[in-house]
Design an enzyme around this catalytic site. Sequence first.
Site, PDB file in Angstrom:
ATOM      1  N   HIS A 273       1.789  -2.632  17.405  1.00 17.41           N
ATOM      2  CA  HIS A 273       0.668  -2.524  16.472  1.00 17.41           C
ATOM      3  C   HIS A 273       1.103  -2.913  15.059  1.00 17.41           C
ATOM      4  O   HIS A 273       0.404  -3.663  14.363  1.00 17.41           O
ATOM      5  CB  HIS A 273       0.140  -1.092  16.487  1.00 17.41           C
ATOM      6  CG  HIS A 273      -0.909  -0.810  15.451  1.00 17.41           C
ATOM      7  ND1 HIS A 273      -2.218  -1.202  15.592  1.00 17.41           N
ATOM      8  CD2 HIS A 273      -0.829  -0.184  14.250  1.00 17.41           C
ATOM      9  CE1 HIS A 273      -2.908  -0.828  14.522  1.00 17.41           C
ATOM     10  NE2 HIS A 273      -2.086  -0.200  13.689  1.00 17.41           N
ATOM     11  N   HIS A 278      -0.310  -5.561  11.724  1.00 16.63           N
ATOM     12  CA  HIS A 278      -0.247  -5.392  10.270  1.00 16.63           C
ATOM     13  C   HIS A 278       0.602  -6.443   9.551  1.00 16.63           C
ATOM     14  O   HIS A 278       0.180  -7.014   8.542  1.00 16.63           O
ATOM     15  CB  HIS A 278       0.308  -4.005   9.937  1.00 16.63           C
ATOM     16  CG  HIS A 278      -0.682  -2.904  10.096  1.00 16.63           C
ATOM     17  ND1 HIS A 278      -1.774  -2.757   9.264  1.00 16.63           N
ATOM     18  CD2 HIS A 278      -0.742  -1.882  10.984  1.00 16.63           C
ATOM     19  CE1 HIS A 278      -2.468  -1.693   9.633  1.00 16.63           C
ATOM     20  NE2 HIS A 278      -1.871  -1.148  10.674  1.00 16.63           N
ATOM     21  N   GLU A 318      -7.622  -1.574   9.392  1.00 14.50           N
ATOM     22  CA  GLU A 318      -7.406  -1.350  10.820  1.00 14.50           C
ATOM     23  C   GLU A 318      -8.393  -2.098  11.712  1.00 14.50           C
ATOM     24  O   GLU A 318      -8.001  -2.674  12.722  1.00 14.50           O
ATOM     25  CB  GLU A 318      -7.476   0.150  11.134  1.00 14.50           C
ATOM     26  CG  GLU A 318      -6.282   0.957  10.646  1.00 14.50           C
ATOM     27  CD  GLU A 318      -4.991   0.630  11.383  1.00 14.50           C
ATOM     28  OE1 GLU A 318      -5.037  -0.065  12.419  1.00 14.50           O
ATOM     29  OE2 GLU A 318      -3.928   1.065  10.903  1.00 14.50           O
ATOM     30  N   SER A 337      -3.901  -6.183  17.445  1.00 13.72           N
ATOM     31  CA  SER A 337      -2.840  -5.677  18.332  1.00 13.72           C
ATOM     32  C   SER A 337      -3.409  -5.141  19.639  1.00 13.72           C
ATOM     33  O   SER A 337      -2.674  -4.560  20.440  1.00 13.72           O
ATOM     34  CB  SER A 337      -2.042  -4.577  17.626  1.00 13.72           C
ATOM     35  OG  SER A 337      -2.880  -3.487  17.273  1.00 13.72           O
TER      36      SER A 337
END
Length: 442
Positions: A273, A278, A318, A337
């Site tokens: 993730h 990110h 997010e 992700s």
Amino acid sequence: MDQGTWKREASYIQQQEHNGSPTTVVFSLQDSKGALARALKPFEDLGINITHIESRPSKTNPGKEYDFFVEFDGGKKEEIDNLVARLKTQTTSIIVHARNTKDGETPWFPRKIHELDRFANQILSYGSELDSDHPGFTDAVYRARRKYFADIAYNYRYGQPIPRVEYTEEEIKTWGTIFRELTKLYPTHACKEHNHAFPLLVQNCGYREDNIPQLQDVSNYLKECTGFQLRPVAGLLSSRDFLAGLAFRVFHSTQYIRHGSKPLYTPEPDVCHELLGHAPLFCDPDFARFSQEIGLASLGAPDNYIEQLATVYWFTIEFGMCKQNGEVKAYGAGLLSSFGELQYCLSDKPEVRPLDPFKTALQKYPITEMQPVYFLAESFQDAQEKIVEFSRTIPRPFAVHYNPYTQTAEILNTKTSLQNIARDLKHELSVLDEGLQKVSAM
């Protein structure tokens, strides 16, 4: 926390959820039988609920003392004074950090980047301890690995290199499955900034199907691009603490990987993730500024506004989407992700609304299933401007400016502090003016 769950060999124990603002006490004990039990007895006698405890060998008196970090539900001043008085009879040194505030008072927040050390280990869940429904709960080998990663994060301090990890064959296989499935979707589903940065991470940081990149390598590259850097963390931080890191262009990143039995599912953030979702966007200057604005807005904000900022973060950093060349693309890490949700978010199934932080901040959301609602930004620049506008409504008696030279959050609430900013801006404008003259003369 039950005192009986503390173990001498464990350097980290997860923090349980609790109500009220926490108070932290740091004290040193001589290495003797029953010393910890005696030191914790005042907490029990006063009915104080311990929510988090850590230990490490003393740096000032190694081999003879241990340092303990104990966080508890904030009590009344009289109770804390009584506790400290009793602890002084048991300990060789003691320091109290009170993060609880009365109505009208400004909550404590880090002013310097190294002060992130003060809360980096105060995680809310996961780390080395797993819930019973976690895919790796019954896997002793996986649990041992999680403790290994948790201890790396626990022992890390600002300025240190992030320890390099030799990932196992099983862990690399899990990463490879996720990497392979997601890279098929990125060209058509991810925003252009992600697709621009991803090949650079392949080239410079070892992103490939058969290799899990090292956090330090990625952090070094991000710092060269935008000044962002990674910091290892054992699990989930509170919203206030996590957002505070962004104010200093620090992203708290996990280093462990999800359980191999379910490579396309994880109940918590993992290295897939962080590095696939990110990290690529932190290479982009506009996205980096956008992320930092949310962090700066959180510093000293009241609790109810922290909740709103965390919700805005959820629906942007997010699970955000943006318009690009007449098409909708994903830029949120939770989407980039997740193989399944990356396809789902761009289908006709969810509801998509325009990004408006004043409305987005109040939207409820699920955390264990795909989002029924997403928010669409016109661009990163547009999202940043709206976040700045929203942050100006936060009731705090000062503005905050980040000084990248000293890596400090400067409070702007006096004439002198404003004059200092004006002086720096004047210098920057003179440099800009000189550049414009040079270009005009070409």
